[in-house]
Design a protein around this motif. Structure first.
Motif, PDB file in Angstrom:
ATOM      1  N   ILE A 151      -3.278   3.380   9.049  1.00  0.00           N
ATOM      2  CA  ILE A 151      -3.380   3.131   7.542  1.00  0.00           C
ATOM      3  C   ILE A 151      -2.837   4.311   6.744  1.00  0.00           C
ATOM      4  O   ILE A 151      -2.052   4.279   6.087  1.00  0.00           O
ATOM      5  CB  ILE A 151      -4.466   2.549   6.953  1.00  0.00           C
ATOM      6  CG1 ILE A 151      -4.771   1.190   7.721  1.00  0.00           C
ATOM      7  CG2 ILE A 151      -4.668   2.370   5.248  1.00  0.00           C
ATOM      8  CD1 ILE A 151      -6.225   0.550   7.282  1.00  0.00           C
ATOM      9  N   ASN A 152      -3.579   5.511   6.940  1.00  0.00           N
ATOM     10  CA  ASN A 152      -2.840   6.664   6.212  1.00  0.00           C
ATOM     11  C   ASN A 152      -1.464   7.024   6.616  1.00  0.00           C
ATOM     12  O   ASN A 152      -0.769   7.389   5.630  1.00  0.00           O
ATOM     13  CB  ASN A 152      -3.747   7.972   6.731  1.00  0.00           C
ATOM     14  CG  ASN A 152      -5.138   7.550   6.236  1.00  0.00           C
ATOM     15  OD1 ASN A 152      -5.676   6.994   5.325  1.00  0.00           O
ATOM     16  ND2 ASN A 152      -6.305   8.591   6.842  1.00  0.00           N
ATOM     17  N   GLU A 200       0.755   4.256   4.893  1.00  0.00           N
ATOM     18  CA  GLU A 200       0.631   4.574   2.943  1.00  0.00           C
ATOM     19  C   GLU A 200       1.861   5.666   2.814  1.00  0.00           C
ATOM     20  O   GLU A 200       2.137   5.530   1.705  1.00  0.00           O
ATOM     21  CB  GLU A 200      -0.841   4.973   2.906  1.00  0.00           C
ATOM     22  CG  GLU A 200      -1.782   3.694   2.457  1.00  0.00           C
ATOM     23  CD  GLU A 200      -3.146   4.347   2.378  1.00  0.00           C
ATOM     24  OE1 GLU A 200      -3.802   3.346   1.928  1.00  0.00           O
ATOM     25  OE2 GLU A 200      -3.420   5.293   2.417  1.00  0.00           O
ATOM     26  N   ILE A 253      -0.740  -5.275   9.313  1.00  0.00           N
ATOM     27  CA  ILE A 253       0.035  -4.257   8.588  1.00  0.00           C
ATOM     28  C   ILE A 253       1.611  -4.950   8.864  1.00  0.00           C
ATOM     29  O   ILE A 253       1.868  -5.055  10.031  1.00  0.00           O
ATOM     30  CB  ILE A 253       0.033  -2.716   9.120  1.00  0.00           C
ATOM     31  CG1 ILE A 253      -1.377  -2.310   8.869  1.00  0.00           C
ATOM     32  CG2 ILE A 253       1.116  -2.122   8.102  1.00  0.00           C
ATOM     33  CD1 ILE A 253      -1.768  -1.720   7.541  1.00  0.00           C
ATOM     34  N   ILE A 272       0.747  -1.446   0.019  1.00  0.00           N
ATOM     35  CA  ILE A 272      -0.084  -0.017  -0.059  1.00  0.00           C
ATOM     36  C   ILE A 272       0.838   1.216   0.015  1.00  0.00           C
ATOM     37  O   ILE A 272       0.202   2.281   0.109  1.00  0.00           O
ATOM     38  CB  ILE A 272      -0.951  -0.059   1.181  1.00  0.00           C
ATOM     39  CG1 ILE A 272      -0.198  -0.071   2.722  1.00  0.00           C
ATOM     40  CG2 ILE A 272      -1.985  -1.173   0.998  1.00  0.00           C
ATOM     41  CD1 ILE A 272      -1.127   0.209   3.877  1.00  0.00           C
ATOM     42  N   ASN A 273       2.252   1.290  -0.180  1.00  0.00           N
ATOM     43  CA  ASN A 273       2.912   2.607  -0.048  1.00  0.00           C
ATOM     44  C   ASN A 273       3.900   2.461  -1.406  1.00  0.00           C
ATOM     45  O   ASN A 273       4.589   3.388  -1.400  1.00  0.00           O
ATOM     46  CB  ASN A 273       3.825   2.457   1.150  1.00  0.00           C
ATOM     47  CG  ASN A 273       5.060   1.645   1.030  1.00  0.00           C
ATOM     48  OD1 ASN A 273       5.036   0.677   0.444  1.00  0.00           O
ATOM     49  ND2 ASN A 273       6.169   2.190   1.579  1.00  0.00           N
ATOM     50  N   LYS A 290      -0.389  -4.809   3.669  1.00  0.00           N
ATOM     51  CA  LYS A 290      -1.566  -5.063   4.264  1.00  0.00           C
ATOM     52  C   LYS A 290      -2.340  -6.297   3.974  1.00  0.00           C
ATOM     53  O   LYS A 290      -2.597  -6.652   2.947  1.00  0.00           O
ATOM     54  CB  LYS A 290      -2.434  -3.864   3.947  1.00  0.00           C
ATOM     55  CG  LYS A 290      -3.991  -3.715   4.658  1.00  0.00           C
ATOM     56  CD  LYS A 290      -4.637  -2.492   4.624  1.00  0.00           C
ATOM     57  CE  LYS A 290      -5.127  -2.065   3.328  1.00  0.00           C
ATOM     58  NZ  LYS A 290      -6.471  -2.458   3.021  1.00  0.00           N
ATOM     59  N   LYS A 330      -7.440   2.541  13.245  1.00  0.00           N
ATOM     60  CA  LYS A 330      -7.376   2.006  12.124  1.00  0.00           C
ATOM     61  C   LYS A 330      -6.867   2.834  10.731  1.00  0.00           C
ATOM     62  O   LYS A 330      -6.172   2.722  10.082  1.00  0.00           O
ATOM     63  CB  LYS A 330      -8.532   1.071  11.787  1.00  0.00           C
ATOM     64  CG  LYS A 330      -8.380   0.161  10.428  1.00  0.00           C
ATOM     65  CD  LYS A 330      -9.782  -0.513  10.216  1.00  0.00           C
ATOM     66  CE  LYS A 330      -9.859  -0.622   8.578  1.00  0.00           C
ATOM     67  NZ  LYS A 330     -11.305  -0.746   8.422  1.00  0.00           N
ATOM     68  N   GLU A 331      -8.058   3.721  10.702  1.00  0.00           N
ATOM     69  CA  GLU A 331      -7.869   4.696   9.613  1.00  0.00           C
ATOM     70  C   GLU A 331      -6.491   5.282   9.604  1.00  0.00           C
ATOM     71  O   GLU A 331      -5.777   5.688   8.461  1.00  0.00           O
ATOM     72  CB  GLU A 331      -9.058   5.715   9.456  1.00  0.00           C
ATOM     73  CG  GLU A 331     -10.330   5.090   9.159  1.00  0.00           C
ATOM     74  CD  GLU A 331     -10.259   4.200   8.015  1.00  0.00           C
ATOM     75  OE1 GLU A 331      -9.810   4.658   6.920  1.00  0.00           O
ATOM     76  OE2 GLU A 331     -10.896   3.161   8.112  1.00  0.00           O
ATOM     77  N   ASP A 369      -5.826  -8.417   4.976  1.00  0.00           N
ATOM     78  CA  ASP A 369      -7.139  -8.126   5.095  1.00  0.00           C
ATOM     79  C   ASP A 369      -8.049  -9.229   4.628  1.00  0.00           C
ATOM     80  O   ASP A 369      -7.916  -9.826   3.749  1.00  0.00           O
ATOM     81  CB  ASP A 369      -7.549  -6.803   3.999  1.00  0.00           C
ATOM     82  CG  ASP A 369      -8.258  -5.640   4.552  1.00  0.00           C
ATOM     83  OD1 ASP A 369      -8.654  -5.914   5.808  1.00  0.00           O
ATOM     84  OD2 ASP A 369      -8.481  -4.654   3.912  1.00  0.00           O
TER      85      ASP A 369
END
Lengths: 188, 188
Positions: B154-155, B158, B183, A173-174, B169, B150-151, B171
């Motif tokens: 992840i942000n 990334e 992660i 994701i990066n 990631k 979580k948000e 999922d």
């Protein structure tokens, strides 16, 4: 330290299959390509096992045959037909299957897998899959058709019943480019 | 067949760490909890290695101390402080770290990790991480604060530079409940 394999979806898929498959298993390579996955699977299931591999292209069949001969491996059925017709050829329950979606590396990049036939193939695969069996799907989506295929395949696997299957998505994701992603389906 | 481990993010994290860690490594358990990850890490790095474990709660420290004594394991530093202060305690390069975000199972569910301190902790962890080192972060987000965490996590991950880190990631995408996600960060 051995983290390199973790950075490639194809290698992550193989590590999951290694944990799962054993000698004597029947497995499917749904996208033969240059035969690397077929070779990997043949080594996993041994002479007692069977690999059934599909591709529509002459080049895939001949490259894979050559690779297997070089490695003195038998017990593999190379079938020149679309993977969406796999139910014509499979007679046993299967323990695992590999999909590598996109085009044939070093082949004609205009010949690609497409969502419609891919989803039919996955569906059929799941009907043959044993309890605790595993299907790995690596999706390359750098090409236009690939983006559509990626969306449709993800939408499809998301709808698989949670009491029958575990569906795992592995995503990088990066990254600035569009790295392949891995879907793993495990039958409960 | 051994697919069970593939259906649990905590077990997938451990399988990645098993491939990576070796005896003598220095590692961090950023969320000690009941000590299960600390025990796992202590077994991985052996007596020659070191585990540095963090938690703010008395109960975590005492449960983990008991678990380690029962298993006759030493070489572990149990630190009662927030993981966001880990740079006060770490002196060596580390080969790996584990985060298990959420609340202490069987503890006070009002005491939860939060995005701000978690992200500081991950950032600090990465500065100590060796080349090819690995950080695993399992995120439970059934509780309200967990969804925000979580948000934000992840942000944050990334944005990690793609030439310095691989961010993966994992999922589970067909579940009706909210299964934890994993992660994994690998330093290039």
């Amino acid at each position: 330290m051995n983290t390199k394999y973790l950075t490639r979806p194809t290698e992550v898929a193989k590590s999951f299959l290694k944990e799962t498959l054993k000698k004597g298993d029947v497995v499917v390579d749904a996208t033969m390509g240059n035969g690397n996955d077929t070779l990997f699977l043949a080594n996993m299931v041994g002479e007692e096992g069977k690999v059934i591999s599909f591709d529509i292209q002459d080049l895939a069949i001949s490259n894979t045959r050559e690779l297997l001969e070089k490695n003195r491996l038998s017990g593999v059925e190379l079938i020149q037909d679309g993977h969406e017709n796999m139910d014509t050829y499979i007679r046993d329950e299967i323990s695992g299957a590999m999909f590598n979606l996109g085009y044939l590396p070093k082949g004609d990049h205009h010949i690609v897998t497409t969502a419609e036939t891919t989803i039919v193939a996955i569906e059929k695969c799941l009907t043959f899959l044993k309890k605790n069996g595993i299907v790995t799907i690596v999706i390359y989506y750098g090409h236009d058709e690939g983006k559509i295929e990626k969306e449709k395949v993800i939408n499809y696997v998301e709808t698989l019943e949670s009491n029958k299957f575990h569906v795992m998505k592995v995503d990088y994701i990066n990254q600035t480019k569009e790295p392949p992603l891995l879907i793993t389906i495990i039958k409960k």
